[in-house]
Enzyme design. Sequence first.
Site, PDB file in Angstrom:
ATOM      1  CG  ASP A  84      53.952  36.855  29.699  1.00 46.51           C
ATOM      2  OD1 ASP A  84      53.877  37.715  30.592  1.00 46.51           O
ATOM      3  OD2 ASP A  84      52.843  36.487  29.086  1.00 46.51           O
ATOM      4  N   GLY A 208      46.837  41.721  30.203  1.00 45.06           N
ATOM      5  CA  GLY A 208      45.478  41.309  29.658  1.00 45.06           C
ATOM      6  C   GLY A 208      44.859  42.576  28.839  1.00 45.06           C
ATOM      7  CB  THR A 232      43.461  36.626  24.270  1.00 44.55           C
ATOM      8  OG1 THR A 232      44.085  36.099  25.462  1.00 44.55           O
ATOM      9  CG2 THR A 232      42.181  35.705  23.659  1.00 44.55           C
TER      10      THR A 232
END
Length: 287
Positions: A84, A208, A232
């Site tokens: 990534d 994201g 996240t």
Amino acid sequence: MLVNATEMLKKAKAGHYAVGHFNINNLEWTKAILSTAQELNSPVILGVSEGAGKYMTGFKTVVGMVNGMLEEMKITVPVALHLDHGTYDGCLKCVEAGFSSIMFDGSHYPIEENIAKTKELVKICAEHGMSLEAEVGAIGGEEDGVIGMGECADPQECKMIADLGVDFLAAGIGNIHGKYPANWAGLSFETLDAIQKLTGDLPLVLHGGTGIPADMIKKAISLGVSKINVNTECQLSFAAATRKYIEEGKDLQGKGFDPRKLLAPGTEAIKATVKEKMELFGSVGKA
Ligand code: 13P
């Protein structure tokens, strides 16, 4: 056996769904993501940032761990192991270590340099049967406590990079890594639409993925997004479940301090997050 991500993403684009890319940090993360993918019969991409690779002592350790799990857990769904946001050198290291896919993030270079380096890597990936993701238009996020707004990529530049023969393309459309700020303007579907018109069948990547509302995710998929990166959100679910376990004093009861017990609620929480995302992205049953 690991596969590259080209076929699974072509199928996703044609079938109007997206494959989840979930970042891994350690054994618990990897085990949770692989078992959920197998249970839901979904293809999956394991993402490894250079920082996470370093944390796990190096890319070779990661390859060894993932290959071992594929065998020991009898995983039969397609799994790609993907670098990534790689630097050029990081990409070369992952080729050598045995990854099946890499992302070269040249978005911070002038476009000419991004093109030159991406071109080299197209050749190298082809020689190794690996897939390559490129990026145009930097994806913002928190740096030193300041949340930068996501850029919107120039569709013409996206076409220039797409035409080099990359397998999938990440393009900034106002998305950012980490939590979205309260005043976030949302994804730019105009930009996404313009990019898809110029890049045709090429699968597009949405970074994201944490905190993007479900309706925006669905619209992005309808406009050609076939890979969605989530990091996240798994970290937040893991942390919340671990916090609850400790706050309830469970680590102080019996052998509750045993890492296999202490880390179990967090691992289950990652599974639940991955399941929710796979259902939202439409990849369940698509292995
Ligand atoms: P989030 O951490 O916002 O989910 O982003 C993940 C990502 O895009 C990794 O490349």
